[in-house]
Design an enzyme around this catalytic site. Structure first.
Site, PDB file in Angstrom:
ATOM      1  N   CYS A 141      40.632  39.640  44.345  1.00  0.00           N
ATOM      2  CA  CYS A 141      40.226  40.603  45.503  1.00  0.00           C
ATOM      3  C   CYS A 141      39.030  40.158  45.955  1.00  0.00           C
ATOM      4  O   CYS A 141      37.736  39.513  45.449  1.00  0.00           O
ATOM      5  CB  CYS A 141      39.646  41.735  44.432  1.00  0.00           C
ATOM      6  SG  CYS A 141      38.783  42.984  45.566  1.00  0.00           S
ATOM      7  N   LYS A 168      45.869  50.098  36.564  1.00  0.00           N
ATOM      8  CA  LYS A 168      44.414  50.373  36.226  1.00  0.00           C
ATOM      9  C   LYS A 168      44.379  50.837  34.978  1.00  0.00           C
ATOM     10  O   LYS A 168      44.829  51.899  34.694  1.00  0.00           O
ATOM     11  CB  LYS A 168      43.616  51.182  37.284  1.00  0.00           C
ATOM     12  CG  LYS A 168      43.614  50.334  38.847  1.00  0.00           C
ATOM     13  CD  LYS A 168      42.990  51.134  39.709  1.00  0.00           C
ATOM     14  CE  LYS A 168      43.110  50.400  41.028  1.00  0.00           C
ATOM     15  NZ  LYS A 168      42.855  51.228  42.187  1.00  0.00           N
ATOM     16  N   VAL A 203      37.255  47.579  42.886  1.00  0.00           N
ATOM     17  CA  VAL A 203      36.398  46.698  42.121  1.00  0.00           C
ATOM     18  C   VAL A 203      35.854  46.087  43.353  1.00  0.00           C
ATOM     19  O   VAL A 203      36.182  46.191  44.681  1.00  0.00           O
ATOM     20  CB  VAL A 203      37.092  45.709  41.697  1.00  0.00           C
ATOM     21  CG1 VAL A 203      37.619  45.876  40.226  1.00  0.00           C
ATOM     22  CG2 VAL A 203      38.218  44.870  42.286  1.00  0.00           C
ATOM     23  N   GLU A 222      31.268  49.694  45.099  1.00  0.00           N
ATOM     24  CA  GLU A 222      31.194  49.572  46.401  1.00  0.00           C
ATOM     25  C   GLU A 222      30.735  47.940  46.717  1.00  0.00           C
ATOM     26  O   GLU A 222      29.476  48.110  46.272  1.00  0.00           O
ATOM     27  CB  GLU A 222      30.573  50.714  47.322  1.00  0.00           C
ATOM     28  CG  GLU A 222      31.037  51.892  47.549  1.00  0.00           C
ATOM     29  CD  GLU A 222      32.782  51.845  47.927  1.00  0.00           C
ATOM     30  OE1 GLU A 222      32.965  51.058  48.913  1.00  0.00           O
ATOM     31  OE2 GLU A 222      33.526  52.656  47.320  1.00  0.00           O
ATOM     32  N   SER A 223      31.372  47.224  47.241  1.00  0.00           N
ATOM     33  CA  SER A 223      30.846  45.803  47.274  1.00  0.00           C
ATOM     34  C   SER A 223      29.430  45.729  47.877  1.00  0.00           C
ATOM     35  O   SER A 223      28.709  44.918  47.447  1.00  0.00           O
ATOM     36  CB  SER A 223      32.092  44.848  48.148  1.00  0.00           C
ATOM     37  OG  SER A 223      32.223  45.430  49.222  1.00  0.00           O
TER      38      SER A 223
END
Lengths: 239, 239
Positions: free
Chosen positions: B28, B55, B69, B81-82
């Site tokens: 990802c 998941k 993720v 949240e990245s």
């Protein structure tokens, strides 16, 4: 905020040196986020409203190639994207600070805004999606809001705690539009008494000076969305 | 990062007190953003990889109801949240600071990441949209990247200037995948020599230690996307 929206064919309004300008739109909830921050922090500013269906050429060329409001400008500095504008204003004008100092609380607030994005997705589906999906979207919207009803019970009178802070100004614009939306789509998702904490929150927010300064009435919102449905958005409702 | 992805039916891996854990996924790009920050700042951490098509129930219940993720956890503190994870890590572990101190530069970098979102939209259209739209998406992607080619010329060797900073780690994961993508969809959007600044940038980024630590090879990416196209994403490629 009460000036007519400028459209394609208009000329760029000359900048005054040292004056903070916001490119806004009287109806746009994202622009309202930034206006709430400006109002709450009492930052002097000049509003230039943009017609979002017939955008001025100079807006796309000089200010924001993505064509979105809000954007803020001071001399040669230009910032856009609502969350970026709000955080920038909060840093550059630090009095009456709106963002929590604690990095963890800051992160949790940003996550809550992200969750709210899921709520607003349903909101727009309901308003602008195929009418046969409207009831299901209202139901999903209600489920999402129920989480916020639980959340505010943990947090206090406001999402920011005992007083409204950045997180409140990030979510408020959609709450402001909920009563109009219920009427327009003939669906109940917040007025049935099932979310007492959120409805009390909405009442409290309506007495916040920044909210009073920036809001449009339910009737204005209703009139606007009706104009969108009729294919000719009226960005000057209530003027 | 080199552990198998945990799926539905798995049990929650017990937390060790005081240990920073990242819920990630080896493929990802959003998770890679956070892993790049962890690697660059040399923050000790434990990686738990999540199978994104199956998941684990505990992931949705305990960690992130949105199921995405990256997420990071230390004791009872959970962040996801990245962009939120990356900013949080940069604040809580201040050594080797990645975010500019100047609020205007900070805002301009966040705007650049927002623009990059328009680029990645085309990227995903090309990979996963109807095949008849692939060439047009590649063309639009190329136009978007041309803007970044001009931008980096103004900024220096990296988007962060003379060294890689947060903005670089926010955009890099997609650059890492571009060569694999070109092969997979049989479209050229970056390898035709028309963006010398960006291709030089990609070479420079490949020599950054954090990038070397976190990256997968073009062959691994190719194998992964092929597995997605075949309907059975292999989140354990290369293990």
């Amino acid at each position: 905020m009460s000036t007519e929206a400028l459209s394609s064919g208009s000329t760029f309004p000359p900048l005054k040196a040292g004056t903070l300008r916001i490119y806004s739109n009287r109806i746009c909830p994202y622009a309202e986020r930034a206006r709430l921050v400006l109002a709450h922090k009492d930052i002097p500013n000049e509003v230039v409203n943009i017609h979002l269906s017939k955008k001025p050429e100079w807006f796309l060329e000089k200010i924001n190639p993505l064509g979105k409001v809000p954007a803020i400008q001071k001399d040669d500095k230009i910032v856009y994207e609502s969350a970026v504008c709000c955080d920038y204003l909060d840093q550059v004008y630090p009095s009456n600070k709106l963002t929590p100092d604690d990095p963890y609380q800051q992160a949790r607030d940003r996550i809550l805004v992200e969750h709210f994005g899921q709520v607003t997705t349903q909101y727009y589906k309901m308003l602008f999606g195929p009418s046969e999906n409207c009831a299901a979207a209202a139901e999903t919207l209600k489920k999402g809001l129920m989480e916020f009803d639980k959340e505010i019970q943990k947090r206090g009178d406001f999402f920011g705690g005992s007083e409204p802070r950045m997180i409140d100004f990030m979510v408020w614009p959609w709450f402001e539009r909920f009563h109009a939306t219920e009427k327009l789509v003939n669906q109940i998702f917040i007025s049935d008494g099932s979310m007492p904490n959120l409805t009390a929150y909405m009442d409290r927010m309506l007495s916040v000076p920044a909210v009073q300064k920036c809001r449009l009435s339910t009737e204005n919102h209703l009139e606007f969305y009706q104009s969108v449905k009729n294919g000719a958005p009226n960005y000057n409702v209530g003027l």
